[in-house]
Design an enzyme around this catalytic site. Structure first.
Site, PDB file in Angstrom:
ATOM      1  N   LYS A  47       0.816  -1.216   0.000  1.00  0.00           N
ATOM      2  CA  LYS A  47       0.000   0.000   0.000  1.00  0.00           C
ATOM      3  C   LYS A  47       0.851   1.269   0.000  1.00  0.00           C
ATOM      4  O   LYS A  47       0.330   2.354  -0.224  1.00  0.00           O
ATOM      5  CB  LYS A  47      -0.991  -0.011   1.161  1.00  0.00           C
ATOM      6  N   SER A 289      -2.837 -12.260   4.114  1.00  0.00           N
ATOM      7  CA  SER A 289      -3.337 -12.219   2.734  1.00  0.00           C
ATOM      8  C   SER A 289      -2.303 -12.799   1.773  1.00  0.00           C
ATOM      9  O   SER A 289      -2.663 -13.399   0.760  1.00  0.00           O
ATOM     10  CB  SER A 289      -3.738 -10.799   2.327  1.00  0.00           C
TER      11      SER A 289
HETATM   12  N1  PMP Z   1      -3.412  -7.479   1.653  1.00  0.00           N
HETATM   13  C1  PMP Z   1      -3.267  -6.641   2.693  1.00  0.00           C
HETATM   14  C2  PMP Z   1      -2.557  -7.124   3.914  1.00  0.00           C
HETATM   15  C3  PMP Z   1      -3.788  -5.341   2.626  1.00  0.00           C
HETATM   16  O1  PMP Z   1      -3.653  -4.512   3.685  1.00  0.00           O
HETATM   17  C4  PMP Z   1      -4.461  -4.923   1.465  1.00  0.00           C
HETATM   18  C5  PMP Z   1      -5.044  -3.543   1.392  1.00  0.00           C
HETATM   19  N2  PMP Z   1      -6.036  -3.308   2.351  1.00  0.00           N
HETATM   20  C6  PMP Z   1      -4.586  -5.832   0.409  1.00  0.00           C
HETATM   21  C7  PMP Z   1      -4.049  -7.096   0.541  1.00  0.00           C
HETATM   22  C8  PMP Z   1      -5.345  -5.497  -0.849  1.00  0.00           C
HETATM   23  O2  PMP Z   1      -4.829  -4.438  -1.586  1.00  0.00           O
HETATM   24  P1  PMP Z   1      -5.781  -3.551  -2.500  1.00  0.00           P
HETATM   25  O3  PMP Z   1      -6.376  -2.489  -1.626  1.00  0.00           O
HETATM   26  O4  PMP Z   1      -4.850  -2.973  -3.510  1.00  0.00           O
HETATM   27  O5  PMP Z   1      -6.817  -4.419  -3.091  1.00  0.00           O
END
Ligand code: PMP
Length: 329
Positions: A47, A289
């Protein structure tokens, strides 16, 4: 002296792409799993790319100037990135943190000097009825107009990553070209998760402009690990949301199934087991994630038709932010 950098902004991007050779052997997978290690960004997550681009774009268009207060709604990583760049550029940062965010994220935001707002700061007290939504935390998607009104009252600026074009644009400008160069254009399949959907939207736009046949798999949280009214304290995959099986009216600008070809639901336990296999095989400690996306990449990579293919998996952050969560506890 050419190697010396002079600001953390110069440290954003150009993250490593690592083939998980030992993990592949460990799991008996005959595809190449290429992990984009986004924890190498200066505040530790993917991010940073969106945070910096949104900040610079708002500044360039005259919407903010040093001394102003920026507001964002975040599961943590975007806020941490904004906070880091805001320090050096002279902004104050106020954050609405989404429910379920790990303790580490909260502590990090505080360490960066961010003011954490509660929803009551902006809204007063709403009844559960007024804020309830069937499929995700009640505060989240109903709030944009309310946050805009709050910012207007206070003289603050709401970056709003959920529909700020500078969010996916960061991946069109940086992540996409980096992946293309690192693989000499040989990416067959991309696997990622989605929070705002900025990563998926930006990458699909850039990579498909080069290779229209690219297959994109969206890994999304299984219903068992989504906060609902009935299960408000369930262990979640921080920072991500579902896009498939969600009513059209609840989808947002970039969080949509449109840019993907397939969806794989991932349970917390599957992410947890993958996290520990990754540690044992590669010595890599990754976030929830990242491990959920890797689980999905493994499912795809185990298919006979994908033997020998290059599967890029986006790993948004490291495991350091999840030591107190169900992933590593
Ligand atoms: N994984 C994590 C740990 C995140 O913090 C985020 C963003 N909230 C994402 C994936 C997904 O990214 P995006 O907002 O670009 O979809």
């Amino acid at each position: 002296m050419a190697e010396i950098v002079h600001s953390i902004e110069e440290l954003v991007g150009r993250t490593p792409l690592m083939e998980l050779v030992r993990f592949q052997t460990f799991e008996g997978i005959h595809a190449h799993i290429l992990a984009k290690l986004e924890c190498f960004n200066p505040s530790g997550s993917i991010k940073d790319r969106a945070a910096l681009n949104m900040l610079l774009t708002a500044e360039a268009s005259g919407n903010i100037k040093p001394g102003d207060t920026i507001v964002e709604q975040t599961s943590g990583n975007t806020g941490i990135g904004i906070a880091a760049f805001a320090c050096a550029r002279g902004y104050n940062v106020n954050i609405f943190l989404e429910r379920g965010a790990s303790v580490e994220r909260r502590l990090l935001l505080e360490a960066y000097g961010v003011k954490l707002l509660t929803y009551k700061d902006a809204l007063g007290i709403r009844t559960a009825q007024e804020s309830a939504s069937g499929w995700q935390e009640p505060e989240r998607e109903a709030l944009h107009s309310e946050i805009y009104s709050y910012c207007e009252r206070e003289g603050y600026y709401f970056l709003n990553q959920a529909c700020n074009e500078a969010n996916p644009a960061a991946h069109v400008k940086t992540t996409g070209p980096e992946l293309w160069e690192a693989t000499d254009g040989r990416i067959d399949i991309l696997v990622c998760m989605a929070g705002t959907g900025g990563t998926g939207t930006g990458l699909s736009s850039f990579l498909r402009s080069r290779n229209p046949d690219l297959k994109i798999v969206l890994a999304q949280p299984h219903p068992d690990c989504r906060i609902t009214k009935e299960h408000p304290n369930v262990d979640i995959i921080d920072g991500v949301l579902p896009a498939y099986g969600v009513p059209e009216s609840e989808l947002s600008s970039f969080l949509r199934p449109d840019w993907s070809d397939e969806c794989i639901d991932v349970r917390m336990e599957e992410a947890r087991q993958t996290a520990h296999k990754l540690i044992r095989s590669e010595g890599l400690l990754m976030g929830t994630s990242s491990c959920a996306a890797l689980y999905a990449a493994e499912v795809v990579g185990a298919r006979a038709e994908n033997e020998g293919k290059n599967i890029v998996v986006i790993m948004p952050d490291s495991g350091l932010k999840y030591l107190t969560t169900a992933l590593y506890r």
